[in-house]
Design a protein around this motif. Structure first.
Motif, PDB file in Angstrom:
ATOM      1  N   GLN A 192      -1.225  -3.877  -6.152  1.00 36.01           N
ATOM      2  CA  GLN A 192      -1.850  -3.961  -4.949  1.00 36.01           C
ATOM      3  C   GLN A 192      -2.935  -5.150  -4.864  1.00 36.01           C
TER       4      GLN A 192
ATOM      5  N   ASN B 274       0.523  -1.273  -0.084  1.00 38.08           N
ATOM      6  CA  ASN B 274       0.034  -0.236  -0.264  1.00 38.08           C
ATOM      7  C   ASN B 274       1.204   1.290  -0.340  1.00 38.08           C
TER       8      ASN B 274
ATOM      9  N   SER C  67      -2.785  -9.079  -3.514  1.00 35.66           N
ATOM     10  CA  SER C  67      -4.079  -9.025  -2.964  1.00 35.66           C
ATOM     11  C   SER C  67      -3.975 -10.755  -3.221  1.00 35.66           C
TER      12      SER C  67
END
Length: 322
Positions: free
Chosen positions: A307, A299, A311
């Motif tokens: 990101q 982040n 994830s």
């Protein structure tokens, strides 16, 4: 095999090519050495490390993934596989990923030589990337593997091992390669120093979470799902997070460790004790802490694609326990 089709189809093709290239890259003149190397890659694997590298490469390049990125993904998997060969010899494992280990199928001598050969091949391909910074950071990983094995040997059946000792050992044996390859990928993409360092932190914490989850699975998994008998780490004296936490609650484990799980059903009894404590839950919580730390690192990078795609990796690692 790979987890990519469920994550990002954009790199699925690259991973299929990687499978082919791995076997080409480890070709050896001696048929036994080649057979040993080919046996390893035919056994497959999750290919989590190349997946992470390709995802980072995709998110940090404006056009296509560079050939250097693809080669780095292959080099990383060869280094990882070489470490597994030596691990299996040291731990005297009979199976890996559901097939016979190299030393079990061939001999210990061939296994050691095959591992050395794979490290040598990876070093040669690494040098041919012609990027000194990448060579430096990835080369350090091979020394970290040795450091991790020494630390593991020194704490064999040592009931006094702390969680900090365990995390440090796990860094050398697992997280170092993931962290360094993440940073090396960012270096090849010519990102800023800060971005490179955040990718390193991401890989470090992701690697630690991955190892903790592996160690939980060694307790709660089945032989079919693990590709080896449950409790293999305990049997080899490798005391992991679930047992370390469980020791705080049930002193009976000390007796089992002291006799090195030598009596019949000792491993089964140890597993049952661990399951009846908070050892598994505390280990899961520890893995989650490192997952959160990896998310915080990503982040801090102004890259939405990284990101989002990474994830999926974080979720995959934790969901292996479901």
């Amino acid at each position: 095999m790979t987890i990519v089709p469920k994550i990002l189809p954009n790199i699925h093709k690259d991973l299929l090519i990687l499978e082919t290239n791995l076997k080409k890259m480890v070709s050896a003149k001696h048929p036994i050495l080649y057979a040993a190397a080919a046996h390893l890659f035919n056994a497959g694997g999750k290919r989590i490390r190349p997946t992470i590298i390709l995802l980072i490469a995709l998110s940090t390049t404006k056009l296509n993934i560079l050939p250097e990125h693809k080669r780095l993904a292959e080099i990383t998997e060869i280094i990882h596989t070489a470490s597994l060969v030596h691990d299996d010899v040291i731990d005297e494992c009979e199976t890996r990923r559901g097939v016979n280990t190299v030393h079990n199928k061939f001999s210990t001598k061939v296994a050691v030589l095959a591992g050395d050969f794979l490290f040598a091949q990876s070093s040669w391909y690494l040098a041919n990337l012609n990027n000194l910074d990448v060579v430096k950071i990835i080369s350090k990983v091979i020394t970290d593997f040795a450091e991790g094995e020494v630390r593991q040997g020194l704490t064999c059946f040592d009931e006094m091992i702390s969680i900090d000792n365990y995390i440090e050992k796990s860094f050398y044996k697992t997280a170092s390669l993931i962290a360094s390859s993440c940073k090396a990928t960012a270096i090849l993409s010519q990102t800023t120093i800060n971005t490179q360092n955040q990718f390193y932190i991401y890989g470090k914490h992701l690697g630690l979470a991955f190892q903790i989850v592996d160690d939980i699975l060694d307790i709660i998994g089945s032989k079919a799902s693990l590709g080896k008998p449950a409790g293999s780490d305990l049997k080899n004296g490798n005391l992991t997070a679930p047992l370390i936490f469980a020791l705080q609650e049930d002193a009976k484990l000390y007796d089992l460790i002291e006799r090195e799980f030598q009596q019949q059903n000792d491993i089964y009894q140890a597993i049952e004790i661990i399951k009846n404590t908070h050892g598994i839950q505390k280990s899961y919580d520890l893995a989650q802490e490192h997952i959160q730390a990896s998310i915080q690192a990503i982040n801090k990078i102004d890259n939405r694609l990284a990101q989002e795609s990474l994830s999926y990796i974080n979720n995959y690692i934790i969901k292996r326990l479901n």
